[in-house]
Design an enzyme around this catalytic site. Structure first.
Site, PDB file in Angstrom:
ATOM      1  N   GLY A  33       9.315  -4.738   2.789  1.00  0.00           N
ATOM      2  CA  GLY A  33       9.862  -5.799   1.941  1.00  0.00           C
ATOM      3  C   GLY A  33      11.002  -6.566   2.592  1.00  0.00           C
TER       4      GLY A  33
ATOM      5  N   ASN B 182      -0.857  -2.796  -1.992  1.00  0.00           N
ATOM      6  CA  ASN B 182       0.010  -2.079  -2.932  1.00  0.00           C
ATOM      7  C   ASN B 182       0.689  -3.138  -3.790  1.00  0.00           C
ATOM      8  OD1 ASN B 182       1.857  -0.537  -4.294  1.00  0.00           O
ATOM      9  ND2 ASN B 182       3.070   0.028  -2.504  1.00  0.00           N
TER      10      ASN B 182
ATOM     11  N   LYS C 182       2.471  -2.696  -6.286  1.00  0.00           N
ATOM     12  CA  LYS C 182       3.732  -2.182  -6.859  1.00  0.00           C
ATOM     13  C   LYS C 182       3.809  -2.534  -8.351  1.00  0.00           C
ATOM     14  CE  LYS C 182       5.866  -2.558  -2.359  1.00  0.00           C
ATOM     15  NZ  LYS C 182       7.075  -2.555  -1.574  1.00  0.00           N
TER      16      LYS C 182
ATOM     17  N   SER D 142       5.930  -5.080   5.773  1.00  0.00           N
ATOM     18  CA  SER D 142       5.917  -6.541   5.968  1.00  0.00           C
ATOM     19  C   SER D 142       4.724  -7.029   6.794  1.00  0.00           C
ATOM     20  CB  SER D 142       7.238  -7.010   6.602  1.00  0.00           C
ATOM     21  OG  SER D 142       8.310  -6.750   5.727  1.00  0.00           O
TER      22      SER D 142
HETATM   23  C1  PEP Z   1       4.719  -1.182   0.859  1.00  0.00           C
HETATM   24  O1  PEP Z   1       5.427  -1.176  -0.122  1.00  0.00           O
HETATM   25  O2  PEP Z   1       3.910  -0.270   1.006  1.00  0.00           O
HETATM   26  C2  PEP Z   1       4.878  -2.265   1.818  1.00  0.00           C
HETATM   27  C3  PEP Z   1       4.442  -2.067   3.029  1.00  0.00           C
HETATM   28  O3  PEP Z   1       5.496  -3.414   1.382  1.00  0.00           O
HETATM   29  P1  PEP Z   1       5.660  -4.781   2.192  1.00  0.00           P
HETATM   30  O4  PEP Z   1       4.341  -5.121   2.808  1.00  0.00           O
HETATM   31  O5  PEP Z   1       6.109  -5.789   1.182  1.00  0.00           O
HETATM   32  O6  PEP Z   1       6.711  -4.545   3.246  1.00  0.00           O
END
Ligand code: PEP
Length: 254
Positions: A173, A9, A11, A212
């Protein structure tokens, strides 16, 4: 046997010039990953370019959101048919950032998921509790309600097209991954609910963990019986790190 699905993702990151740099590096790194589905969810503006770069590979492009209506006066929104037109095979719906920052309800998420299925796009339906809800002992109840309401419009015969992503908000995150045991407890609960709603098909729906995920944590997560994949934010922006996540079987700690 459920086929693992590892999804990036991105984003609201990267621009068109970054796409080829990413794919040129990433595609050869995952050339040997034959038994997994690999998905990259990119900003709308990059989808055309991404799908072109991925042509001829088994890696699939995905949207990060969709509007449930087919067309019309919805300034700034993107319809499912437009994602299909860009070559998307999947789209994320109900991400916690959309729920928290844009006030999206599970009922709205349900409409998005069914709009995607009408265009033969597989929805990745995200659910997950906040830290406050977990600390109050409500994690399972919150996830159960989100899931029930978000999947309310999925026809039984299309259930297997759906992917569920369990993403505890406190792990997104933050650098704080749920332990494999915490994640498995929720995944098992989700699995029970999917089987109750869809019967045998519920057993074939893939459930990703997100929050994460890193190359160092992915193996133990994927080793849990009800964790069938990962949805990866931050680490997916680095093609090298995401390739190691895709090749999770090689990441076992000695
Ligand atoms: C996400 O936004 O779907 C996500 C899991 O982000 P991260 O891996 O940065 O925690």
């Amino acid at each position: 046997m459920r086929r693992p699905i590892l999804a990036a993702n991105w984003k609201m990151n990267l621009t068109s010039a970054d796409v080829s740099a990413y794919t040129n590096r990433f595609i050869p790194l995952v050339a040997d990953a034959k038994d997994v589905d690999i998905v990259i969810a990119a900003p709308f503006t990059l989808l055309d370019r991404l799908a072109n770069e991925l042509a001829g590979t088994a890696i699939q492009a995905a949207g990060q959101n969709v509007h449930p209506e087919e067309s019309g006066a919805f300034t700034g929104e993107i319809a499912a048919a437009m994602l299909a037109d860009m070559g998307c095979a999947y789209a994320i719906v109900g991400h916690s950032e959309r729920r928290a920052l844009f006030g999206e309800s599970s009922a709205f998420v349900a409409k998005k998921a069914s709009a995607l299925l009408r265009c033969e796009i597989r929805p990745i339906v995200c659910v997950g509790e906040t830290l406050q809800q977990r600390d109050a002992g409500r994690a399972l109840e919150v996830v159960e309600t989100q899931l029930r309401e978000s999947l309310a419009e999925i026809p039984g015969e299309q259930a297997e097209q759906v992917v569920v992503a369990y993403e505890p908000v406190w792990a997104i995150g933050t650098g704080r991954t749920a332990t494999p045991e915490i994640a498995q407890e929720v995944h098992a609960h989700i699995r029970k609910q999917l089987s109750a709603q869809f019967g045998e098909a519920g057993n074939r729906i893939r459930i990703q963990y997100g929050g994460s995920v890193k190359p160092e944590t992915v193996y133990d997560l994927m080793n849990q019986p009800d964790i069938d994949g990962a949805l990866v934010g931050g680490a997916s922006l680095d093609p090298e790190a995401f390739s190691r996540i895709v090749l999770y079987q090689n990441q076992r700690n000695p």
